[in-house]
Design a protein around this motif. Structure first.
Motif, PDB file in Angstrom:
ATOM      1  N   THR A 137      57.057 -33.803  66.575  1.00  0.00           N
ATOM      2  CA  THR A 137      56.096 -34.277  67.612  1.00  0.00           C
ATOM      3  C   THR A 137      55.472 -33.195  68.450  1.00  0.00           C
ATOM      4  OG1 THR A 137      57.979 -34.216  69.411  1.00  0.00           O
ATOM      5  CG2 THR A 137      57.835 -36.433  68.022  1.00  0.00           C
ATOM      6  N   VAL A 138      54.370 -33.486  68.821  1.00  0.00           N
ATOM      7  CA  VAL A 138      53.536 -32.486  69.444  1.00  0.00           C
ATOM      8  C   VAL A 138      53.054 -33.141  70.659  1.00  0.00           C
ATOM      9  CG1 VAL A 138      51.411 -30.959  69.440  1.00  0.00           C
ATOM     10  CG2 VAL A 138      52.583 -31.475  67.288  1.00  0.00           C
ATOM     11  N   THR A 139      53.355 -32.770  71.800  1.00  0.00           N
ATOM     12  CA  THR A 139      53.062 -33.067  73.197  1.00  0.00           C
ATOM     13  C   THR A 139      51.972 -32.246  73.704  1.00  0.00           C
ATOM     14  OG1 THR A 139      55.338 -33.818  73.653  1.00  0.00           O
ATOM     15  CG2 THR A 139      53.922 -33.511  75.378  1.00  0.00           C
ATOM     16  N   ARG A 140      50.851 -32.787  74.367  1.00  0.00           N
ATOM     17  CA  ARG A 140      49.911 -32.016  74.859  1.00  0.00           C
ATOM     18  C   ARG A 140      50.400 -31.896  76.310  1.00  0.00           C
ATOM     19  NH1 ARG A 140      43.481 -32.335  73.752  1.00  0.00           N
ATOM     20  NH2 ARG A 140      43.068 -30.245  74.458  1.00  0.00           N
ATOM     21  N   LEU A 141      50.776 -30.686  76.914  1.00  0.00           N
ATOM     22  CA  LEU A 141      50.997 -30.289  78.145  1.00  0.00           C
ATOM     23  C   LEU A 141      49.907 -30.294  79.142  1.00  0.00           C
ATOM     24  CD1 LEU A 141      53.867 -27.775  77.176  1.00  0.00           C
ATOM     25  CD2 LEU A 141      54.160 -30.234  77.705  1.00  0.00           C
ATOM     26  N   THR A 142      48.763 -29.519  78.560  1.00  0.00           N
ATOM     27  CA  THR A 142      47.640 -29.419  79.392  1.00  0.00           C
ATOM     28  C   THR A 142      46.467 -29.240  78.682  1.00  0.00           C
ATOM     29  OG1 THR A 142      47.693 -26.716  79.426  1.00  0.00           O
ATOM     30  CG2 THR A 142      48.982 -28.013  81.247  1.00  0.00           C
ATOM     31  N   GLU A 143      45.100 -28.728  79.028  1.00  0.00           N
ATOM     32  CA  GLU A 143      44.074 -28.908  78.259  1.00  0.00           C
ATOM     33  C   GLU A 143      44.173 -27.863  76.992  1.00  0.00           C
ATOM     34  OE1 GLU A 143      40.433 -30.336  77.208  1.00  0.00           O
ATOM     35  OE2 GLU A 143      41.927 -31.208  79.010  1.00  0.00           O
ATOM     36  N   ASP A 144      44.997 -26.794  77.260  1.00  0.00           N
ATOM     37  CA  ASP A 144      44.901 -25.750  76.292  1.00  0.00           C
ATOM     38  C   ASP A 144      46.480 -25.266  75.984  1.00  0.00           C
ATOM     39  OD1 ASP A 144      45.446 -24.423  78.665  1.00  0.00           O
ATOM     40  OD2 ASP A 144      44.244 -22.927  78.623  1.00  0.00           O
ATOM     41  N   SER A 145      47.285 -26.245  76.274  1.00  0.00           N
ATOM     42  CA  SER A 145      48.713 -25.877  75.844  1.00  0.00           C
ATOM     43  C   SER A 145      49.597 -27.096  75.354  1.00  0.00           C
ATOM     44  CB  SER A 145      49.695 -25.343  77.000  1.00  0.00           C
ATOM     45  OG  SER A 145      50.722 -25.165  76.943  1.00  0.00           O
ATOM     46  N   TYR A 146      50.384 -27.070  74.098  1.00  0.00           N
ATOM     47  CA  TYR A 146      50.866 -27.953  73.641  1.00  0.00           C
ATOM     48  C   TYR A 146      52.402 -27.460  73.073  1.00  0.00           C
ATOM     49  CZ  TYR A 146      46.390 -30.153  72.089  1.00  0.00           C
ATOM     50  OH  TYR A 146      45.161 -30.767  72.109  1.00  0.00           O
ATOM     51  N   LEU A 147      53.212 -28.292  73.199  1.00  0.00           N
ATOM     52  CA  LEU A 147      54.473 -28.144  72.700  1.00  0.00           C
ATOM     53  C   LEU A 147      54.855 -29.063  71.407  1.00  0.00           C
ATOM     54  CD1 LEU A 147      57.460 -26.926  73.798  1.00  0.00           C
ATOM     55  CD2 LEU A 147      58.060 -29.233  74.279  1.00  0.00           C
ATOM     56  N   MET A 148      55.316 -28.253  70.161  1.00  0.00           N
ATOM     57  CA  MET A 148      55.654 -28.763  69.068  1.00  0.00           C
ATOM     58  C   MET A 148      57.124 -28.862  69.188  1.00  0.00           C
ATOM     59  SD  MET A 148      55.029 -27.633  65.083  1.00  0.00           S
ATOM     60  CE  MET A 148      53.168 -28.228  65.292  1.00  0.00           C
ATOM     61  N   VAL A 149      57.931 -30.004  68.771  1.00  0.00           N
ATOM     62  CA  VAL A 149      59.273 -30.001  68.741  1.00  0.00           C
ATOM     63  C   VAL A 149      59.660 -30.430  67.161  1.00  0.00           C
ATOM     64  CG1 VAL A 149      61.536 -31.368  69.489  1.00  0.00           C
ATOM     65  CG2 VAL A 149      59.530 -30.874  71.190  1.00  0.00           C
ATOM     66  N   THR A 150      60.573 -29.473  66.674  1.00  0.00           N
ATOM     67  CA  THR A 150      60.988 -29.428  65.234  1.00  0.00           C
ATOM     68  C   THR A 150      62.433 -29.614  65.029  1.00  0.00           C
ATOM     69  OG1 THR A 150      61.449 -27.180  64.758  1.00  0.00           O
ATOM     70  CG2 THR A 150      59.024 -27.957  64.934  1.00  0.00           C
ATOM     71  N   PRO A 151      63.221 -30.265  63.816  1.00  0.00           N
ATOM     72  CA  PRO A 151      64.332 -30.240  63.605  1.00  0.00           C
ATOM     73  C   PRO A 151      64.949 -28.682  63.835  1.00  0.00           C
ATOM     74  CG  PRO A 151      63.149 -31.578  62.133  1.00  0.00           C
ATOM     75  CD  PRO A 151      62.163 -30.900  62.757  1.00  0.00           C
ATOM     76  N   ALA A 152      66.311 -28.542  64.246  1.00  0.00           N
ATOM     77  CA  ALA A 152      66.666 -27.308  64.533  1.00  0.00           C
ATOM     78  C   ALA A 152      67.002 -26.555  62.966  1.00  0.00           C
ATOM     79  CB  ALA A 152      68.340 -27.580  64.993  1.00  0.00           C
ATOM     80  N   ALA A 153      66.980 -27.271  62.081  1.00  0.00           N
ATOM     81  CA  ALA A 153      67.038 -26.601  60.779  1.00  0.00           C
ATOM     82  C   ALA A 153      65.712 -25.876  60.160  1.00  0.00           C
ATOM     83  CB  ALA A 153      67.659 -27.101  59.625  1.00  0.00           C
ATOM     84  N   THR A 154      64.471 -26.572  60.637  1.00  0.00           N
ATOM     85  CA  THR A 154      63.392 -26.212  60.099  1.00  0.00           C
ATOM     86  C   THR A 154      62.522 -25.374  61.074  1.00  0.00           C
ATOM     87  OG1 THR A 154      62.245 -28.243  60.943  1.00  0.00           O
ATOM     88  CG2 THR A 154      63.294 -28.059  58.728  1.00  0.00           C
ATOM     89  N   ARG A 155      63.263 -25.156  62.389  1.00  0.00           N
ATOM     90  CA  ARG A 155      62.333 -24.064  63.402  1.00  0.00           C
ATOM     91  C   ARG A 155      61.586 -23.098  62.761  1.00  0.00           C
ATOM     92  NH1 ARG A 155      63.489 -19.721  65.939  1.00  0.00           N
ATOM     93  NH2 ARG A 155      65.490 -19.737  65.242  1.00  0.00           N
ATOM     94  N   VAL A 156      62.332 -22.192  61.918  1.00  0.00           N
ATOM     95  CA  VAL A 156      61.942 -20.761  61.541  1.00  0.00           C
ATOM     96  C   VAL A 156      60.749 -20.918  60.478  1.00  0.00           C
ATOM     97  CG1 VAL A 156      62.369 -18.872  60.281  1.00  0.00           C
ATOM     98  CG2 VAL A 156      64.066 -19.663  61.982  1.00  0.00           C
ATOM     99  N   LYS A 157      60.944 -22.160  59.512  1.00  0.00           N
ATOM    100  CA  LYS A 157      60.038 -22.483  58.492  1.00  0.00           C
ATOM    101  C   LYS A 157      58.864 -22.860  59.278  1.00  0.00           C
ATOM    102  CE  LYS A 157      59.492 -25.685  54.459  1.00  0.00           C
ATOM    103  NZ  LYS A 157      58.558 -26.578  55.209  1.00  0.00           N
ATOM    104  N   ASP A 158      59.025 -23.843  60.206  1.00  0.00           N
ATOM    105  CA  ASP A 158      57.789 -24.338  60.871  1.00  0.00           C
ATOM    106  C   ASP A 158      56.951 -23.438  61.837  1.00  0.00           C
ATOM    107  OD1 ASP A 158      58.649 -26.835  59.812  1.00  0.00           O
ATOM    108  OD2 ASP A 158      59.438 -27.743  61.547  1.00  0.00           O
ATOM    109  N   MET A 159      57.643 -22.429  62.441  1.00  0.00           N
ATOM    110  CA  MET A 159      56.950 -21.368  63.048  1.00  0.00           C
ATOM    111  C   MET A 159      56.354 -20.624  62.134  1.00  0.00           C
ATOM    112  SD  MET A 159      56.332 -20.304  66.084  1.00  0.00           S
ATOM    113  CE  MET A 159      56.620 -18.766  67.030  1.00  0.00           C
ATOM    114  N   ALA A 160      56.709 -20.332  60.856  1.00  0.00           N
ATOM    115  CA  ALA A 160      56.107 -19.296  59.888  1.00  0.00           C
ATOM    116  C   ALA A 160      54.871 -20.108  59.300  1.00  0.00           C
ATOM    117  CB  ALA A 160      57.109 -18.963  58.682  1.00  0.00           C
TER     118      ALA A 160
END
Length: 817
Positions: free
Chosen positions: A541-564
């Motif tokens: 899930t991706v939440t738009r916090l402000t005009e130029d800021s988002y938060l992506m929420v990922t499963p715990a097991a895939t955080r490193v992979k998704d960040m990469a």
């Protein structure tokens, strides 16, 4: 010998390590047409672990992809001799695995069912059938077994040398007695590899490096700041003297006695996977190590030997020719490491093979070479992706402690929900102590201690493992009911949280995600990151916090992979900044039809549908603190995920529990049972890089009409035009006492057509629920549903109700109450 003139100044790829996997990677890259490949081996080829491997080649592994790779290895080794002239010693002798308990027999029967789903020939054996396949076995206590005729054995050193010769024939330069001394890296890219040989030193400028360092893989990774979690353990076997008249035999495995038996040239090799292993090399592996053995430890091996002599009595009169103790590397989760490192993407890893290197190397080398060629995972390799590991797992003390358990788990009972016992308690959420006081029973994932279920007063806070309903089944049913009928809260702090900031954040996310990120601040987008084939690389899930800021929420097991993955697609010219903020916020999910009432008791916020619709994120006062509430749900009920600054988390949970509401603590087992009733997909099981997003039933989350192109768009449009070849369905077993977990065969009109991708018990629906893909080329949904379906569980076929829509709340009205 002056080796310097043989070492090139530049190469397309440098492979570090000349064991069987290094030779396999070199061979397969060359077969793909790669040139300027250099393999550097610190001593002689095979001199680390390969030379003393047992050489067992089993076709069946724990997943379909791993089985595919093991079968490929066997096929490759069968044809290498004709290609290279080097005999691999491959012999298809079959294997027998026996059970000494009813629980182990259940496991073997489930394994046999899985084998049928994967197309591996298998037969279940009675005790007499075991004796027929292996006449020297003492059948006392044997409850049954399985026979896999396609299994075999080979000559480990010759397999590696055949691969090396095949690589040389295709232009690979293999240099022995050349030690890698370091790597020069900048901007997350390895630029060159330093080497030393015979007092000479030099550097190879390169485009790629492949770490095939085996036991040295951890050390090689550290040269470029890359985490490769593995640790060497002492590994024991004995070889008997020649036994007169001994005929050829299949491989025999007796996991309940931690032993395997291999006949070779009239002798028996007896190997062990003891429950408590002996880590080795805590202070580093000696630089002189080459074809070396470790000191014998007969006291350590003796309990295995005593049981083995009783199980195969002819060993009693067979002299011991060799008592061998040699080191092998093991990983924290007993899965090997493959793929591009998340820290330095042009440093690839193929290491940590957990004593199955020979049977894995052919397929793993092929898969990694194709991955390097395509620059994306060729098929589902999530289980072995190096990016599944957490940064802290490079810690030496952690690796040493976990290694004592990892080796033995290979032959231990593979219970559902089995928890690791060593190296625990490392990562704890701010709620941990409070949940512990409430009776939480913790499991571990990605190093996080997570509340899986809650014990009643006086109940033992531990798992009592079984293949049926385990000791916490009733607890999870009560927790499930809290979510469905009242309000349950659970800790989601372990889920990955990645901030994406900058003026180009919207354009960047629109390029890497299938969903449309051009939404107003405060809106949440459910989306996937896709590969070029339309396969699911991430489910977020991706939440738009402000005009130029988002938060992506990922499963715990895939955080490193998704960040990469996000880092890989950032254009250095774009002002986009990625920050892992996982530890900065705790997350408390408050879910259930009374969750609005519960939150209303501790927050003045207007939580009505009109003021706070589904898919919104808003900052709210809660207790005396401030949090951000996200109105989303993974359980199919009204609810909010509350994102709380870590320093206020304990206060918020205390406020909730002291408010006297109907809210009750629930664990992640209950979350999963609610999830599967609503047919929400589980990343890594139901959806993988090999599963097309449209066939997974997630096409609604892909917005091909948005203004920007995105990775995988062409594959999505093509699939929509051509139609599906398979679709995901939901199943409910007719027998409420049988459990589904993963990989049980789906039987359609009497024929196996697929397997369950994820399973759990649906307490509201009154039976085990599973998701799985079935072929549907040219079929309508009604055609797919019209057949008779069964699920094969431990050899027994059980009738199943089938549905395309979720069986629970098919229209999703409860989410939007």
């Amino acid at each position: 010998m002056n080796i310097a003139p043989q070492v090139p100044e530049r190469a397309r790829v440098v492979i570090v390590g000349g064991g069987v996997i290094g030779c396999s990677v070199a061979y397969h890259l060359a077969k793909l047409g790669w040139r300027d490949i250099v393999l550097l081996e610190r001593k002689k080829l095979t001199s680390g672990t390969t030379w003393h491997a047992a050489g067992l080649i089993a076709q069946l592994r724990a997943s379909q992809s791993a089985t595919r790779l093991a079968k490929y290895s066997a096929d490759l080794y069968a044809r290498l001799e004709a290609e290279t002239g080097v005999a691999t010693g491959l012999r298809q002798c079959g294997s027998v695995t026996v059970a000494l308990t009813e629980a182990r027999l259940e496991e073997l029967r489930r394994t046999a069912s899985m084998a049928r789903a994967f197309g591996v020939e298998v037969s279940e054996l009675t005790p007499d059938g075991v004796g027929g396949k292996y006449p020297h076995i003492n059948l006392h206590g044997v409850t049954g077994g399985v026979w896999l005729p396609g299994d075999g054995q080979g000559d480990p050193s010759n397999i590696a040398l055949a691969l090396a010769k095949g690589a040389r024939q295709n232009g690979v330069r293999i240099l022995e007695d050349v030690r890698v001394t370091g790597m020069q890296a900048d901007h997350r890219t390895v630029r060159s590899v330093g080497w030393e040989a015979g007092g000479e030193q030099g550097t190879i400028v390169c485009d790629h490096v492949v770490n095939c360092g085996g036991m040295w893989g951890h050390e090689v990774g550290q040269m470029a700041g890359v985490s490769v979690p593995l640790h060497a353990c002492e590994h024991f076997y004995i070889v008997t003297e020649n036994i007169p008249g001994l005929a050829r035999l299949p491989v025999l495995r007796v996991p309940d006695e931690c032993a395997y038996f291999k006949e070779d040239a009239g002798k028996i090799l007896l190997g062990a996977f003891e429950p408590v292993a002996k880590p080795w090399g805590m202070d580093g592996i000696p630089s002189s190590f080459e074809f070396d053995e470790l000191p014998p430890d007969f006291d350590h091996f003796e309990p295995i030997l005593e049981k083995a002599v009783a199980r195969v009595p002819m060993l009693e009169n067979a002299g011991i020719h060799t008592f061998f103790n040699g080191p092998e590397s093991f990983t924290p989760d007993d899965a090997y490491h493959l793929g591009p490192s998340p820290e330095v993407p042009n440093l690839w890893v193929a290491a940590g093979f957990n004593s199955i290197g020979i049977q894995s190397a052919g397929g793993a080398g092929m898969a990694l070479a194709q991955w390097m060629e395509d620059r994306e995972m060729p098929f589902d390799l999530v289980d072995v992706d190096i990016a599944r590991n957490q940064t802290f797992q490079r810690n030496r003390r952690y690796l040493r402690m976990r290694a004592t358990e990892s080796l033995g788990l290979l032959y231990a009972d593979h219970w559902p929900f089995r928890q690791k016992e060593t190296a625990r308690g490392i990562r704890r959420s701010p709620f941990h102590a409070h949940l512990n006081e409430l009776g939480a029973v913790f499991g571990e994932l990605a190093g996080w201690e997570r509340a899986n279920w809650f014990a009643e007063p006086g109940q033992a806070r531990e798992y009592d493992y079984a293949w049926g309903k385990q000791n916490w089944f009733a607890n999870a049913a009560r927790e499930h009911a809290h979510i469905r009928e009242g309000c349950g809260f659970y800790d989601m702090s372990s889920f990955g949280k990645i901030k994406i900031d900058g003026w180009h954040a919207e354009a960047f996310l629109n390029r890497v995600c299938g969903g449309d990120m051009s939404v107003e601040p405060g809106r949440i987008v459910y989306t996937q990151m896709l590969n070029s084939r339309g396969g699911v690389e991430a489910d977020v899930t991706v939440t738009r916090l402000t005009e130029d800021s988002y938060l992506m929420v990922t499963p715990a097991a895939t955080r490193v992979k998704d960040m990469a993955r996000l880092r890989r697609y950032v254009d250095p010219a774009d002002p986009v900044f990625l920050t892992d903020v996982t530890a900065g916020e705790a997350v408390l999910a408050v879910m259930g039809p009374r969750s609005r009432e519960v939150l209303g008791a501790i927050s003045p916020a207007d939580l009505s549908n009109e003021a706070f619709p589904f898919g919104d994120a808003q900052e709210i006062d809660i207790g005396m603190g401030i949090a951000r509430a996200h109105r989303v749900s993974y359980v199919g009920e009204l609810g909010w995920e509350i994102y709380i600054p870590a320093d206020m988390a304990a206060h918020v949970l205390e406020t909730l529990t002291e408010a006297g509401t109907v809210a009750r603590p629930v664990g992640l087992h209950a979350m999963d049972s609610c999830r599967i009733e609503r047919a929400f997909r589980h990343m890594g099981y139901d959806i993988t890089p090999e599963d097309h997003v449209v066939e997974a039933g997630l096409g609604f989350a892909v917005k091909t009409g948005k203004s920007s192109d995105f990775i995988g768009k062409d594959a999505v449009l093509r699939k929509r035009e051509e139609g599906l070849t398979r679709r995901m369905l939901q199943f409910r077993l007719s027998d409420p006492n049988v459990m589904l977990y993963h990989n049980e065969p789906i039987v359609r009109d009497g024929h196996i057509v697929g397997q369950i991708t994820s399973g759990a018990y649906g307490h509201t629906l009154g039976g085990a629920i599973g998701l799985g893909y079935v072929p549907c080329d040219g079929e309508s949904i009604n055609d797919s549903l019209a057949s008779k379906y069964e699920i094969e569980v431990a050899g027994r076929r059980i009738g199943a109700e089938v549905s395309f829509k979720p069986m629970y709340d098919p229209n999703g009205t409860r989410l939007r109450m």
